[in-house]
Design an enzyme around this catalytic site. Sequence first.
Site, PDB file in Angstrom:
ATOM      1  N   ASN A   1       0.837  -1.205   0.000  1.00 30.73           N
ATOM      2  CA  ASN A   1       0.000   0.000   0.000  1.00 30.73           C
ATOM      3  C   ASN A   1       0.877   1.262   0.000  1.00 30.73           C
ATOM      4  O   ASN A   1       2.082   1.188   0.204  1.00 30.73           O
ATOM      5  CB  ASN A   1      -0.907  -0.015   1.227  1.00 30.73           C
ATOM      6  CG  ASN A   1      -2.247   0.609   0.934  1.00 30.73           C
ATOM      7  OD1 ASN A   1      -2.370   1.453   0.039  1.00 30.73           O
ATOM      8  ND2 ASN A   1      -3.258   0.213   1.682  1.00 30.73           N
ATOM      9  N   PHE A   2       0.228   2.390  -0.200  1.00 25.87           N
ATOM     10  CA  PHE A   2       0.858   3.726  -0.129  1.00 25.87           C
ATOM     11  C   PHE A   2       2.039   3.899  -1.084  1.00 25.87           C
ATOM     12  O   PHE A   2       3.006   4.578  -0.765  1.00 25.87           O
ATOM     13  CB  PHE A   2       1.275   4.066   1.318  1.00 25.87           C
ATOM     14  CG  PHE A   2       0.129   4.010   2.292  1.00 25.87           C
ATOM     15  CD1 PHE A   2      -0.920   4.904   2.192  1.00 25.87           C
ATOM     16  CD2 PHE A   2       0.080   3.038   3.292  1.00 25.87           C
ATOM     17  CE1 PHE A   2      -1.996   4.842   3.075  1.00 25.87           C
ATOM     18  CE2 PHE A   2      -0.990   2.968   4.173  1.00 25.87           C
ATOM     19  CZ  PHE A   2      -2.034   3.892   4.064  1.00 25.87           C
ATOM     20  N   LEU A   3       1.952   3.267  -2.251  1.00 25.00           N
ATOM     21  CA  LEU A   3       2.953   3.531  -3.292  1.00 25.00           C
ATOM     22  C   LEU A   3       2.794   4.983  -3.743  1.00 25.00           C
ATOM     23  O   LEU A   3       1.712   5.385  -4.162  1.00 25.00           O
ATOM     24  CB  LEU A   3       2.715   2.584  -4.485  1.00 25.00           C
ATOM     25  CG  LEU A   3       3.361   2.978  -5.811  1.00 25.00           C
ATOM     26  CD1 LEU A   3       4.878   2.965  -5.709  1.00 25.00           C
ATOM     27  CD2 LEU A   3       2.912   2.041  -6.923  1.00 25.00           C
TER      28      LEU A   3
ATOM     29  N   THR B   1      -3.924  -3.359  -4.620  1.00 23.03           N
ATOM     30  CA  THR B   1      -5.053  -2.858  -5.410  1.00 23.03           C
ATOM     31  C   THR B   1      -4.588  -1.639  -6.198  1.00 23.03           C
ATOM     32  O   THR B   1      -3.664  -0.936  -5.794  1.00 23.03           O
ATOM     33  CB  THR B   1      -6.228  -2.419  -4.517  1.00 23.03           C
ATOM     34  OG1 THR B   1      -5.751  -1.528  -3.519  1.00 23.03           O
ATOM     35  CG2 THR B   1      -6.915  -3.598  -3.867  1.00 23.03           C
TER      36      THR B   1
ATOM     37  N   LEU C   1      -7.284  -0.536   2.366  1.00 24.72           N
ATOM     38  CA  LEU C   1      -7.378   0.896   2.668  1.00 24.72           C
ATOM     39  C   LEU C   1      -7.056   1.726   1.435  1.00 24.72           C
ATOM     40  O   LEU C   1      -6.277   1.316   0.600  1.00 24.72           O
ATOM     41  CB  LEU C   1      -6.390   1.245   3.774  1.00 24.72           C
ATOM     42  CG  LEU C   1      -6.576   0.474   5.076  1.00 24.72           C
ATOM     43  CD1 LEU C   1      -5.522   0.884   6.077  1.00 24.72           C
ATOM     44  CD2 LEU C   1      -7.964   0.713   5.643  1.00 24.72           C
TER      45      LEU C   1
HETATM   46  C1  COA Z   1       1.355   5.350  -9.145  1.00 22.92           C
HETATM   47  C2  COA Z   1       2.690   6.050  -9.389  1.00 22.92           C
HETATM   48  C3  COA Z   1       3.679   5.615  -8.320  1.00 22.92           C
HETATM   49  C4  COA Z   1       3.195   5.633 -10.783  1.00 22.92           C
HETATM   50  O1  COA Z   1       4.360   6.358 -11.082  1.00 22.92           O
HETATM   51  P1  COA Z   1       4.806   6.742 -12.571  1.00 22.92           P
HETATM   52  O2  COA Z   1       5.938   7.688 -12.440  1.00 22.92           O
HETATM   53  O3  COA Z   1       3.615   7.143 -13.354  1.00 22.92           O
HETATM   54  O4  COA Z   1       5.270   5.368 -13.245  1.00 22.92           O
HETATM   55  P2  COA Z   1       6.774   4.856 -13.498  1.00 22.92           P
HETATM   56  O5  COA Z   1       7.358   5.502 -14.696  1.00 22.92           O
HETATM   57  O6  COA Z   1       7.567   5.011 -12.249  1.00 22.92           O
HETATM   58  O7  COA Z   1       6.526   3.291 -13.746  1.00 22.92           O
HETATM   59  C5  COA Z   1       5.708   2.833 -14.776  1.00 22.92           C
HETATM   60  C6  COA Z   1       5.362   1.387 -14.525  1.00 22.92           C
HETATM   61  O8  COA Z   1       4.651   1.269 -13.278  1.00 22.92           O
HETATM   62  C7  COA Z   1       3.401   0.641 -13.495  1.00 22.92           C
HETATM   63  N1  COA Z   1       2.422   1.218 -12.572  1.00 22.92           N
HETATM   64  C8  COA Z   1       1.831   2.424 -12.611  1.00 22.92           C
HETATM   65  N2  COA Z   1       0.992   2.584 -11.574  1.00 22.92           N
HETATM   66  C9  COA Z   1       1.057   1.445 -10.868  1.00 22.92           C
HETATM   67  C10 COA Z   1       0.414   1.002  -9.685  1.00 22.92           C
HETATM   68  N3  COA Z   1      -0.466   1.768  -9.040  1.00 22.92           N
HETATM   69  N4  COA Z   1       0.723  -0.213  -9.213  1.00 22.92           N
HETATM   70  C11 COA Z   1       1.614  -0.999  -9.856  1.00 22.92           C
HETATM   71  N5  COA Z   1       2.246  -0.648 -10.997  1.00 22.92           N
HETATM   72  C12 COA Z   1       1.957   0.569 -11.479  1.00 22.92           C
HETATM   73  C13 COA Z   1       3.082   0.957 -14.933  1.00 22.92           C
HETATM   74  O9  COA Z   1       2.122   0.058 -15.463  1.00 22.92           O
HETATM   75  C14 COA Z   1       4.433   0.839 -15.584  1.00 22.92           C
HETATM   76  O10 COA Z   1       4.801  -0.506 -15.758  1.00 22.92           O
HETATM   77  P3  COA Z   1       4.615  -1.257 -17.215  1.00 22.92           P
HETATM   78  O11 COA Z   1       5.667  -0.714 -18.119  1.00 22.92           O
HETATM   79  O12 COA Z   1       4.764  -2.715 -16.924  1.00 22.92           O
HETATM   80  O13 COA Z   1       3.243  -0.891 -17.685  1.00 22.92           O
HETATM   81  C15 COA Z   1       2.559   7.589  -9.360  1.00 22.92           C
HETATM   82  O14 COA Z   1       1.696   7.997 -10.387  1.00 22.92           O
HETATM   83  C16 COA Z   1       1.994   8.127  -8.044  1.00 22.92           C
HETATM   84  O15 COA Z   1       2.729   8.301  -7.076  1.00 22.92           O
HETATM   85  N6  COA Z   1       0.673   8.441  -8.031  1.00 22.92           N
HETATM   86  C17 COA Z   1      -0.017   8.968  -6.891  1.00 22.92           C
HETATM   87  C18 COA Z   1      -0.299   7.898  -5.851  1.00 22.92           C
HETATM   88  C19 COA Z   1      -0.994   6.691  -6.407  1.00 22.92           C
HETATM   89  O16 COA Z   1      -1.907   6.784  -7.204  1.00 22.92           O
HETATM   90  N7  COA Z   1      -0.525   5.516  -5.950  1.00 22.92           N
HETATM   91  C20 COA Z   1      -1.006   4.238  -6.420  1.00 22.92           C
HETATM   92  C21 COA Z   1      -2.078   3.767  -5.553  1.00 22.92           C
HETATM   93  S1  COA Z   1      -2.584   2.193  -6.163  1.00 22.92           S
END
Ligand code: COA
Length: 449
Positions: free
Chosen positions: A170-172, A206, A449
Amino acid sequence: MSQDPEQAKKLQDLLKMLSLSQGDTSKLTQPQRKQFEEYKFWKTQPVARFDEQVDDEGPINSSQRPEDIPDEPLPLLSEFEWCTVDLTNSQQLEDVFVLLNENYVEDQDATFRFNYSREFFNWSLKGPGWRKDWHVGVRTKQSGRLVAFISAVPATLRVRKKLVKSVEINFLCIHKKLRAKRLTPILIKEVTRRVNKQDIWQALYTAGVVLPSPAATCRYAHRPLNWSKLYEVGFTGLPANATKTQMIAKYTLPKETDTPGLRSLEEKDVDEVYDLLEKYQSRFDLVQVFTKEEFKHIFLSSKNVVYSYVVENGGKITDFVSFYSLPFTVLNNPHYKELGIGYLFYYASDADFQYPDRFHPEGSLKLRKRLNRLIADVCIKARDLKMDVFNAMSCQDNSLFLDDLKFGPGDGFLNFYLFNYKVRPIAGGLKQDNTFDTEKRSSVGVVML
Ligand SMILES: CC(C)(COP(=O)(O)OP(=O)(O)OC[C@H]1O[C@@H](n2cnc3c(N)ncnc32)[C@H](O)[C@@H]1OP(=O)(O)O)[C@@H](O)C(=O)NCCC(=O)NCCS
């Protein structure tokens, strides 16, 4: 009351993240997914392909041992370094607040923010068995600023009949300035490495985005509790042919709760409610199995985050229900500082226990009646706690009451994923047209969550 259109638009965008829907979105579908091969990262991971025929459910790769896993993380670009965030240290906890509050939701000017509290993190990230090194961060070397975070907490899952030792991820979150730089795969690999070192090989996570491959897909639903406030901040419009008075009347809940014997969960109830919940959860195909210690932590330890109730009659507890609070801070608004948001959490009822089949018509009717009253009552409790909207998903047996209790379908979906575990699709409570499925309901019993 007048509204600043800019402000209203931002709040709408933000609430859209939480998937508050204002219209009929029954025809809504999930965003088009890519082909499996286009997932550059995920295609290298032990996850199922889309529409893969699963005959035997279970681990995808089971040949590794902790000794096979590298002792060191993957290297980062030279400006950054890995860290373990120590949530018992108030400065480090603050770093996580700041990162998540400013970057977890896509509001450019951070006019509205999730109001994560210290208590919320202690509750969600420091349950029994938590490990400091599963709170993974990335900092800039120069300023020490936290720019990325991902967490794992231990969890025992039951997937259909099998128990699966696992973690929940969680909390990525990645700082807005570091997006689209492929840091996510590195964070996921690092948390996986640290979890694997503890001889755990499966995870539940999720996401709103479609990745290979959802075990289940649920939809958000929202029940306005304070319609006029939601209207005033621009979240909800006034439907054609309706007046404000009519809308307020539509969503006005009774003054008092209706269920006799409804009261707060207490320590002395734990054994009985634990058994009730376990029995109720046995109907679902994807659940988290709690130890009693976990149960106490989750439902009793955080009085301002999670609210738990039981129904006791004649010395017997017949029902249990809980919800948690995660408000927004509303910045720069002359009238409102906070938007209260309640999320339906776990519940259990013995209403249909006498029927061996979950879908027995009489049992279903009894459960529907019981849940309608119980959930209406927790909406009243949430309103009395100054919450403005109550969220639920199409999981559990929720489709039995969502429409009846005026929960509107949201724009968003939540996909449930299992890492390194193949599973046949699990019902998410939705019909083909994405409306709530009152017949088949959902077999997802875990609430993330
Ligand atoms: C979600 C987040 C970490 C993605 O970061 P990003 O800079 O857009 O993506 P990156 O360039 O680092 O990485 C891209 C890869 O991550 C994957 N990815 C993107 N969002 C993801 C998620 N929520 N979970 C798992 N993988 C994810 C993409 O599919 C891609 O992989 P692929 O080439 O196999 O398709 C970023 O948008 C963020 O911090 N968002 C706000 C918080 C959030 O929404 N968190 C996720 C809650 S589920």
